[in-house]
Motif scaffolding. Structure first.
Motif: not given
Length: 197
Positions: A74-86
């Motif tokens: 769930r955390i690593l699939a957050q929409p609207g964020q870059s991979s770095a942010e996730r």
């Protein structure tokens, strides 16, 4: 209620209760009777759900990792964020769960890892499988970050992912030993240097 639904519910109650107790006390210090009493399950029922304490420990770890990985996904699939942010959100979440006074069931791999790896081969393998799945997800997110330009690493993404996980696991143990968040703050800074977000 159908028997299978009741069996699954009771089994899950036992596992959830055990996770909370063992996150505080460890595996060896907790008896089956303590778990069953806390779960409100009759003593004689244990072997209906688990063939042995070893099988119970394996089921406990598999259940823990299934929940952990679902939360991580769930955390690593957050929409609207870059991979770095996730990925940095994931590390921040890790820090928060390790900073809770008694960890409240959020750090079973940290609490039980060294203890049970020598007690039971099936539990060691459950730990290996679970931790490898975590590293897989970190690696995929690093690779995604390289593709979207939000991360930059100097080494192979798998090696970086493994090193990061190992560092965070070690820092979590050190945070417990020192009863200080300083090791987690240090590993957060090192993580930023390795990932160049």
């Amino acid at each position: 209620m159908p028997v299978t639904a009741r069996t699954t519910d009771t089994r899950r109650i036992i596992l959830d209760t055990a996770q909370q107790i063992m996150a505080r006390k460890g595996y060896s210090a907790v008896g089956i009777n303590e778990v069953l009493a806390e779960a409100g399950v009759p003593k004689g029922s244990f072997y209906h759900y688990f063939a042995s304490k070893d099988a119970f420990g394996e089921a406990l770890l598999k259940s823990y990792f299934a929940d952990y990985l679902a939360d991580m996904d769930r955390i690593l699939a957050q929409p609207g964020q870059s991979s770095a942010e996730r990925l940095m959100t994931y590390w921040q979440r890790w820090r928060e769960t390790q900073s809770v006074e008694e960890c409240q069931g959020k750090c079973l791999a940290v609490k039980l890892g060294a203890e049970v790896a020598d007690l039971s081969e099936s539990m060691r393998l459950a730990l290996k499988e679970g931790t490898s799945a975590i590293v897989d997800r970190i690696e995929r997110t690093i690779t995604s970050g390289l593709e979207d330009g939000s991360l930059s690493v100097d080494d192979d993404p798998r090696e970086v992912a493994q090193a990061l996980y190992d560092m965070w696991l070690g820092a979590s143990v050190m945070a417990k030993i020192h009863r200080s968040l300083a090791p987690l703050d240090t590993v957060t800074a090192v993580t930023r240097k390795l990932l160049h977000p």
